[in-house]
Write an enzyme that holds these catalytic residues in place. Structure first.
Site: not given
Ligand code: C6P
Length: 427
Positions: A140, A217, A220, A243, A383
């Site tokens: 991303h 990261d 998700q 999220k 993104c």
């Protein structure tokens, strides 16, 4: 200065008994799912962008506004003390959620801010001319741009782990890409376009062999699977509240204590200092050293409630539910003529994210048609422009699942995709 931050440990949330998720019961906590648009209930399949919020999260924030709305860490009156207790309690809940120490849990605005914090604070102190930073081609922009800027500023080299044809990280040349010059390795735990879950263990092992710091990261992954930062072996882990059933405006950066203590602050000003004279200042303890200014108090409390909600459901059950839903969707979607599905077809290798294209139909047109069928998906480059280019397309349509999604909603998506073939003259 009066400082009322507390050391109260919140009671551990109880675990619900039973097998699998009770999706019908879960849906009751999301009244928005009963809303009717164009005569249809919305099948919300845009959870990769942002999830919905259950009533306990909304109520936890309302309670703050209704009952003890005040700034934290300063007041000796009850409202402020209660707000402080709840806000700090949320740090402890998050710490338990990812198996970390509360002092290592920094509340940020979102994943983007967490990654920038590491790039600015750790990166600018530790990366020098000739050093190498390793990222991947599937990142991303939030886990790409901060490192591009750092590399340019320091005259360091940015290298990328490539991707296999089925959208997994290609670690064949890992030993060359990550080498003695590598100072930092950063990659997404789960891709927001392909759903691919990264081979964390192998990458961390190689990074540690050369003494590099590892940034994950988790935007998700944290909402969808059990995350144990100690077991992952990384040094930093960033994710977003919005999220994972929490509000917008709150996120988390977890970092190893020794690293966080050695790093200079990112933002400076109120609450992050210990002593200030006209000549110089000293910094507060962790995590407050990295939480400058009045934080997002209601949002922090809301995140704590979101973590309780997820913990009560059980992260393993959530993962299992999403594997089943994704497998069910993929099984039907691979049969749809002209549909290109990106990423591995094995649902075990991915999260509940499916990106696809239907013939030459523009993803925005497809998403608009799906919207008319009451199905909310995202279309665009998500993104991830470099990745989208590697997929030899300009955009994709993406369906992404969460705890409240059902096989019936998958059926609606599949039916609508067949309809799209007719509408766009593919059939
Ligand atoms: N991806 C999506 O629709 P923020 O915006 O800071 O909460 O999260 C940024 C981010 C970082 N890494 C990954 C892997 C992400 O998926 C995201 C957010 C959203 O895919 C919005 S672009």
């Amino acid at each position: 200065m009066i400082d009322t931050r507390d050391n109260i440990l919140e009671v551990a949330p109880e675990t619900l008994a039973g097998h699998g998720l009770d999706v019908a019961a879960i849906r009751q906590d999301f009244p928005i799912l009963e809303e009717i648009e164009n005569g249809l209930k919305v099948a919300y399949l845009d959870n990769g962008a942002s999830s919905l919020r259950p009533e306990p999260v909304v109520n936890s924030m309302l309670e703050y506004f209704h009952k003890f709305n005040a700034n934290i860490h300063r007041g000796v009156y009850r409202w402020s003390e209660e707000a402080t207790r709840r806000y700090e309690g949320a740090h402890r809940k998050v710490a338990r959620f990812i198996n970390a120490h509360p002092r290592e849990v920094i509340f940020t605005r979102n994943t983007t801010e967490g990654l920038n914090l590491v790039a600015y604070s750790w990166g600018r102190t530790n990366v020098h001319q000739g050093d190498e930073i390793v990222s991947t081609v599937i990142e991303h922009h939030s886990n790409l741009v901060p490192w591009q800027i750092l590399a340019a500023e320091k005259n360091a080299k940015l290298r990328y782990i490539p991707m296999t044809s089925d959208g997994q990280l290609d670690i064949t040349d890992l030993d060359t890409i990550i080498n003695e010059k590598t100072k930092l390795v950063t990659f997404s735990h789960m891709s927001n376009v392909l759903g691919t879950i990264s081979p964390v263990e192998k990458i961390v092992k190689r990074a540690k062999e050369v003494g590099a710091v590892v940034v994950l990261d988790g935007a998700q992954s944290a909402p969808h699977m059990q995350v144990d930062v100690a077991a992952l072996g990384c040094d930093f882990y960033a994710f977003s509240g919005h999220k994972m059933l929490g509000p917008t405006g709150i996120g988390v950066l977890w970092g190893r204590k020794e690293l966080l203590e050695a790093m200079p602050p990112f933002l400076t000003g109120g609450d992050m200092i210990r002593d200030v004279t006209l000549a110089r200042s000293t910094w507060n303890d962790l995590p407050w050293k990295f939480e400058a200014g009045t934080p997002s108090i209601a949002e922090g409390i809301g995140l704590g409630a979101a973590v309780d909600y997820l913990t009560n459901l059980g992260m393993d059950k959530i993962r299992q539910h999403e594997i089943e839903l994704t497998a069910y969707a993929l099984e039907q979607m691979v049969e749809i003529p002209d549909l290109t599905i990106y990423g591995p077809v094995d649902a075990q290798l991915r999260g509940g994210i499916i990106s696809f294209n239907l013939g030459e139909v523009h993803p925005h047109d497809l998403a608009t048609l799906l919207d008319r069928e009451g199905i909310a998906v995202r279309a665009g480059h998500h993104c991830c422009q470099p990745l989208i280019e590697l997929l030899e397309t300009t955009a994709t349509t993406r369906a992404s699942f969460y705890i409240y999604n059902t096989p019936e909603e998958v059926d609606r998506l599949v039916k609508a995709l067949y309809k799209a073939r007719t509408v766009f003259h593919l059939a």
